[in-house]
Design a protein around this motif. Sequence first.
Motif, PDB file in Angstrom:
ATOM      1  N   ILE A  74       0.820  -1.321   0.146  1.00 41.73           N
ATOM      2  CA  ILE A  74       0.151   0.022   0.138  1.00 41.73           C
ATOM      3  C   ILE A  74       1.059   1.297  -0.078  1.00 41.73           C
ATOM      4  CG2 ILE A  74      -0.010   0.073   2.566  1.00 41.73           C
ATOM      5  CD1 ILE A  74      -3.200   1.222   2.394  1.00 41.73           C
ATOM      6  N   GLY A  75       0.249   2.387  -0.683  1.00 40.25           N
ATOM      7  CA  GLY A  75       1.175   3.683  -0.437  1.00 40.25           C
ATOM      8  C   GLY A  75      -0.178   4.686  -0.341  1.00 40.25           C
ATOM      9  N   LEU A  76       0.153   5.739   0.218  1.00 40.31           N
ATOM     10  CA  LEU A  76      -1.041   6.894   0.341  1.00 40.31           C
ATOM     11  C   LEU A  76      -0.455   8.119  -0.429  1.00 40.31           C
ATOM     12  CD1 LEU A  76      -1.238   6.682   3.925  1.00 40.31           C
ATOM     13  CD2 LEU A  76      -2.477   5.245   2.605  1.00 40.31           C
ATOM     14  N   ILE A  77      -1.350   8.652  -1.076  1.00 43.43           N
ATOM     15  CA  ILE A  77      -1.148   9.594  -2.100  1.00 43.43           C
ATOM     16  C   ILE A  77      -1.527  10.897  -1.549  1.00 43.43           C
ATOM     17  CG2 ILE A  77      -1.346  10.352  -4.357  1.00 43.43           C
ATOM     18  CD1 ILE A  77      -1.394   7.549  -5.181  1.00 43.43           C
ATOM     19  N   GLY A  78      -0.858  12.120  -1.733  1.00 43.88           N
ATOM     20  CA  GLY A  78      -1.454  13.563  -1.104  1.00 43.88           C
ATOM     21  C   GLY A  78      -2.190  14.160  -2.347  1.00 43.88           C
ATOM     22  N   ASN A  79      -2.738  15.395  -1.943  1.00 44.99           N
ATOM     23  CA  ASN A  79      -3.377  15.890  -2.927  1.00 44.99           C
ATOM     24  C   ASN A  79      -2.481  16.587  -4.235  1.00 44.99           C
ATOM     25  OD1 ASN A  79      -5.337  16.134  -1.118  1.00 44.99           O
ATOM     26  ND2 ASN A  79      -4.639  18.148  -0.072  1.00 44.99           N
ATOM     27  N   ASP A  80      -1.228  16.688  -3.976  1.00 45.73           N
ATOM     28  CA  ASP A  80      -0.293  16.888  -5.168  1.00 45.73           C
ATOM     29  C   ASP A  80       0.008  15.715  -6.132  1.00 45.73           C
ATOM     30  OD1 ASP A  80       1.320  15.866  -3.590  1.00 45.73           O
ATOM     31  OD2 ASP A  80       2.715  17.144  -3.259  1.00 45.73           O
ATOM     32  N   GLY A  81      -0.525  14.575  -5.655  1.00 41.55           N
ATOM     33  CA  GLY A  81      -0.131  13.325  -6.543  1.00 41.55           C
ATOM     34  C   GLY A  81       1.089  12.801  -5.883  1.00 41.55           C
ATOM     35  N   HIS A  82       1.737  13.378  -4.933  1.00 36.47           N
ATOM     36  CA  HIS A  82       3.069  12.540  -4.485  1.00 36.47           C
ATOM     37  C   HIS A  82       2.654  11.704  -3.389  1.00 36.47           C
ATOM     38  CE1 HIS A  82       5.123  16.095  -6.584  1.00 36.47           C
ATOM     39  NE2 HIS A  82       5.591  14.993  -7.020  1.00 36.47           N
ATOM     40  N   ASP A  83       3.562  10.711  -3.283  1.00 35.39           N
ATOM     41  CA  ASP A  83       3.343   9.783  -2.385  1.00 35.39           C
ATOM     42  C   ASP A  83       3.655  10.484  -0.751  1.00 35.39           C
ATOM     43  OD1 ASP A  83       2.621   7.535  -3.622  1.00 35.39           O
ATOM     44  OD2 ASP A  83       4.638   6.812  -3.598  1.00 35.39           O
ATOM     45  N   LEU A  84       2.738  10.080   0.281  1.00 31.84           N
ATOM     46  CA  LEU A  84       3.083  10.650   1.640  1.00 31.84           C
ATOM     47  C   LEU A  84       4.206   9.841   2.551  1.00 31.84           C
ATOM     48  CD1 LEU A  84      -0.568  11.496   2.440  1.00 31.84           C
ATOM     49  CD2 LEU A  84       1.197  13.046   1.428  1.00 31.84           C
TER      50      LEU A  84
END
Length: 898
Positions: free
Chosen positions: A501-511
């Motif tokens: 799993i990965g989490l993606i922020g509003n800017d499209g980058h991984d958190l």
Amino acid sequence: MADTATPNVIRRADYAPPAFLIDTVALEFDLVPERTVVRNTMRVRRNPDASRTSNLELMGEQLEFVSAAIDGAAFASAHAHEHGLTLKNVPDDFELTLTSICNPAENTTLSGLYVSGGNFFTQCEAEGFRRITYFLDRPDVMATFTVTLRASKADYPVLLSNGNLLAEGDLPDGRHFARWEDPFRKPSYLFALVAGKLVALEERVTSGSGKEKLLQVWVEPHDLDKTRHAMDSLINSMRWDEQRFGLELDLDRFMIVAVSDFNMGAMENKGLNIFNTKYVLANPETATDTDFANIEAVVGHEYFHNWTGNRVTCRDWFQLSLKEGLTVFRDQEFSADMAGGAADEAARATKRIEDVRVLRQMQFAEDAGPMAHPVRPESYVEINNFYTMTVYEKGSEVVRMYQTLFGRDGFRKGMDLYFKRHDGQAVTCDDFRHALADANGRDLAQFERWYSQAGTPRVSVRTRYDAAQQRYSVTLTQAYGDAAPSARETQKGPLLIPFAIGLIGNDGHDLPLQLEGESKASDVTTRVLEFTQTEQTFTFVNVAQEPLPSLLRNFSAPVIVEYDYSADQLAFLLAHDSDPFNRWEAGQRLATRELLTLAGRAATGVPLQLDDSVVDAFARVLTDETLSPAFRELALMLPSEAYLAEQMAESNPAAVHAARQFVRKRLANALRKDWLAVYEKHRTPGAYEATPEASGHRALKNLALSYLAELDDPAEAVRLASAQYDTANNMTDRSAALSTLLNASAANGGSVEAQEALDDFYRRFEKEPLVIDKWFALQATQRGSAQRPVIETVRKLMAHPAFNLKNPNRARSLIFSFCAANPAQFHAEDGSGYAFWADQVIALDAINPQVAARLARSLELWRRFTPALRDGMRAALEKVASQAKSRDVREIVEKALA
Ligand code: TRP
Ligand code: ZN
């Protein structure tokens, strides 16, 4: 061959070690097509680890028994019967000499010893050796083999068998001989011989430890110009296995032989791999980019079996995935490394996407039907029916999960321990799992369920963001869906699922990722969660904004993920996910959802429409020059009709076809300029190159061409395709152009351009059987229309002089292509496809049960189809059930009807 009695079920639980062992085998063949005499001298002894029986029961099929001798004296108490030879009251340790006769010329089953194109070949896996001589034909009986071949020197100048050549020479009467010795103990299914008029491309290479090896690719003389790629693939396979797993070739010579009559892809006989010509022969004029890639994969696969399959083999056939799942995993990794190296994640991802697409389309469907079985089956009627997508492809996913859990280094440690413990043995899937567990200091008891449970697990995901606490929790639930009732019955508890799993922020980058209880965020933005309970919550802390989850990155487990993404979120993932697999996945989810909605409408006659936002999402991929062409092609290809039909509550191929065609037309018309620009930009002028880059350009360009043919006015596409057909210097472009011409004219019942190209293609390649296979397949899979249903073309082609039901490649190119790869036409409401299918299964059943049984499988999901089709399917199945004689076909249709 007839076996009409109720078929016997073989069960894994009934395994017992063999009562006798065979240590050495000396085979002598007098090769004559209609009457080959086989003399077999074995050293036999009682197995100290088995219960004592007085009789020796050897397996044998379709053999004419001649004589038996024990320690040189004629033995009277030998009784030959339909299934073999019983030798009464044998000593404890003795030499047994048997003589028998077989008829390779009449052997159309392509199992055992047979003649193809005037040459002799063998195919012994799984149970073909018993058609050559009486034997304990089971993989836990391992012996060293010496083989003497005698034949007419003029007719069979080349005489090959496993291992090293000991001697050769002339005999009286124009005959000659060759004697081969394989120094490694092996089960009988790895025996092989080849005799005939063949030539070889040869290369001498030095192995990692400095030993010289002779590599040969043997083919018929006119095919020598198509062997270079197979040889290069073999050399690359050798190097790769040395580097990645420290495994070297253990023989002084390694041979590949191509044969045009072959039931499957290829066979890993020790030192003498025998291949379907389809997976050896290639040059740019005759083979497509896909063919080139498949050859590399299959050459690798068979070569890698030398360690995973041959040096360490299977105790019994229930363990088949021990060698096949592991070797598919190895060939997938090999192809990925060849495409992109270990570090180029985007290039590796294209291979991963292709593999997962096959798994989902084929294995998930298998798991939802009457042939569903665990990776390690519990029972079978005919073992040939269990060379399946589950054993191979899901088996590979199971092996991949060890690597996902332990990393490449941990996986390598496990492999090293596996060979240290089991080299030279016949072992089980449990032995492999224990080696991986022990090398990594882990208890993998729970992981055993991946081997014993059928069905595709579903993982439902719920997420919750707590803005005040900056916590993000992911709750995973695992279960089997309705599609796998057998799985729910046998379910033994939750699986260990590595869930990346990965989490993606509003800017499209991984958190950054920090799990609850950890002191700081980890330095990677993809984490593999070990999901072991029926329901389990994982909480990430210090999550500054509500993320978008990227689930099951790189498809870290063979499961179905359920999560309620909105269309906007999917479009966002398609544009931004750092995991290339999941970028593709987002597009597929988006398309699948739209297509299923549209199919539902088409089924009920509601007009179709498609939201602009979906078109926009695809437009962005089409025009994004930062993405590789290979990736764009994969992302822009809509899910297949078979896959979509499978997802419907009731499969409706006509509705799926209408929906998919509607979307293709919509994308074609809305993005016409972009498709044209892509078509122009991705041409590959100059000499053909089989590199991943060049093939990516061709794939994208040819996809654009196929979309352009969907335009309301296809004239431009027809012009482009005709020009491409005429000027192509490679088969990829030529066959893509021909396919486009056929489909562009389908609605009008064909065109002059299409017919001319078809005729030209035939004339041009009349002497190339593998290309003529494409000619048949392109016509069998073409679109067709109401005025011109494809079944009519198929029936006509069955009478074509080049059609031959006895040649499996040809049968597959016409019959299987139509029945399994043209769903909208095959599932015609009048039932014409089903009637055709039944006739062909019955005809093939009398020739080649293995091939017949494969074709029989194309109706097994009949219960999941719309009621209008179900009756016709059942009637066809019942017809086959009442007429088919082979155990192979009977098992399939009886399970389908049960
Ligand atoms: N073991 C072979 C492979 O996967 C496949 C195989 C099994 C096969 N049975 C066969 C090939 C029968 C030809 C015919 O590599
Ligand atoms: Zn294999």
